[in-house]
Design an enzyme around this catalytic site. Structure first.
Site, PDB file in Angstrom:
ATOM      1  CG  ASP A 104      -2.096  -0.903   1.117  1.00 11.44           C
ATOM      2  OD1 ASP A 104      -2.399  -1.331  -0.008  1.00 11.44           O
ATOM      3  OD2 ASP A 104      -2.720  -1.200   2.152  1.00 11.44           O
ATOM      4  NE  ARG A 155      -4.479  -1.416  -4.846  1.00 15.14           N
ATOM      5  CZ  ARG A 155      -3.983  -1.769  -3.666  1.00 15.14           C
ATOM      6  NH1 ARG A 155      -3.577  -0.846  -2.817  1.00 15.14           N
ATOM      7  NH2 ARG A 155      -3.883  -3.029  -3.330  1.00 15.14           N
ATOM      8  NE  ARG A 256      -7.900   5.681   6.699  1.00 10.16           N
ATOM      9  CZ  ARG A 256      -7.346   4.927   7.639  1.00 10.16           C
ATOM     10  NH1 ARG A 256      -7.131   5.406   8.844  1.00 10.16           N
ATOM     11  NH2 ARG A 256      -6.999   3.682   7.376  1.00 10.16           N
TER      12      ARG A 256
END
Length: 275
Positions: A104, A155, A256
């Site tokens: 990520d 991504r 979030r």
């Protein structure tokens, strides 16, 4: 226990919950990207513990016939302890994994070290590692040109972090514009595959068009609990993966998601009412 409204966005508190969720997705032709919730650890013991959990997870996945991979956050596995801790833990996760490993992307201060780690592992594993880049950062076009030369998948997301104005695009229209520009470049330049990290129907339609034009392999990635019916419909014709968070640290993640987009609260409420 995760309350119903939050469980729409989180698969459960245990790895077993997440893998069972992945099996359910597979029945609808959707793959899973499993993510143990946790980030910004400053204690090496915490980072090592989550790295251990990921090693256990990939070993458990190897014993199941499940279409699933994993995604890890650098700050979760030691980046804020030090580059050495991050690299040690990432290396042992990648070494243990038979499945694909996504790295990520977090805020702009971590971009360089994250891309450097991806490059090392992408070359060592011959492309069994992927990384995320964010369209709202002005540097991303140059990063994509670098990444196009490497094996592995990338991504593209619009970007959820509030970055400084001098290094980022802040207006939605401008972010959408550069997302289209970057996605077009990726379908032209990337050979190993493009991951379209978006719930935006316009961006997904553009990806379909670019795939038809260039033949570049691609997959669509969406979050658990957001436009799930669309995910299942898309999976009838295209590769679709759902990002599946799980773990005891579910509250901050859920909060979030709601803050990022008010519409997410409506998705959650509809799911609860429909049960």
């Amino acid at each position: 226990m995760i309350p119903p409204i939050a469980s729409n966005f989180v698969a459960g508190e245990t790895a077993a919950d997440a893998m069972d969720h992945a099996d359910d997705l597979n029945e609808r032709e959707v793959g899973a990207i499993l993510n143990l919730l946790g980030e910004h650890y400053e204690d090496r013991a915490d980072a090592d513990a989550d790295a251990d959990a990921y090693v256990d997870l990939v070993e458990a996945l190897a014993e199941r016939d499940t279409d699933a991979c994993i995604s890890v956050k650098p700050s979760q596995i030691g980046l804020e302890v030090g580059d050495h801790a991050f690299e040690e833990n990432l290396a042992r996760i990648v070494d243990a994994a038979d499945c694909f490993v996504w790295i990520d992307m977090e805020d702009h201060e971590t971009t360089d070290v994250t891309l450097d780690a991806f490059e090392r592992h992408a070359r060592e594993t011959d492309g069994n590692v992927g990384v995320c880049v964010q369209a709202n950062l002005k540097r991303t076009r140059e990063d994509l040109e670098r990444l196009a030369e490497l094996p592995g998948k990338v991504r593209l997301v619009k970007g959820a972090y509030e970055e400084p104005r001098d290094i980022s695009y802040r207006k939605k229209a401008r972010v959408d514009e550069v997302y289209r520009e970057y996605l077009t470049y990726m379908f032209e330049a990337f050979e190993d595959g493009v991951a379209v990290g978006s719930h935006d129907p316009a961006m997904i339609d553009l990806a379909k068009q670019l795939h038809a034009e260039h033949g570049t392999p691609f997959e669509i990635q969406m979050l658990t609990g957001v436009r799930e019916e669309a995910q299942f419909e898309l999976a009838e014709a295209y590769p679709v993966y759902q990002y599946v968070p799980y773990g005891s640290k579910w509250f901050s993640y859920f909060y979030r998601r709601i803050r990022e987009r008010k519409g997410n609260a409506l998705f959650a409420l509809r799911a609860v009412i429909g049960r």
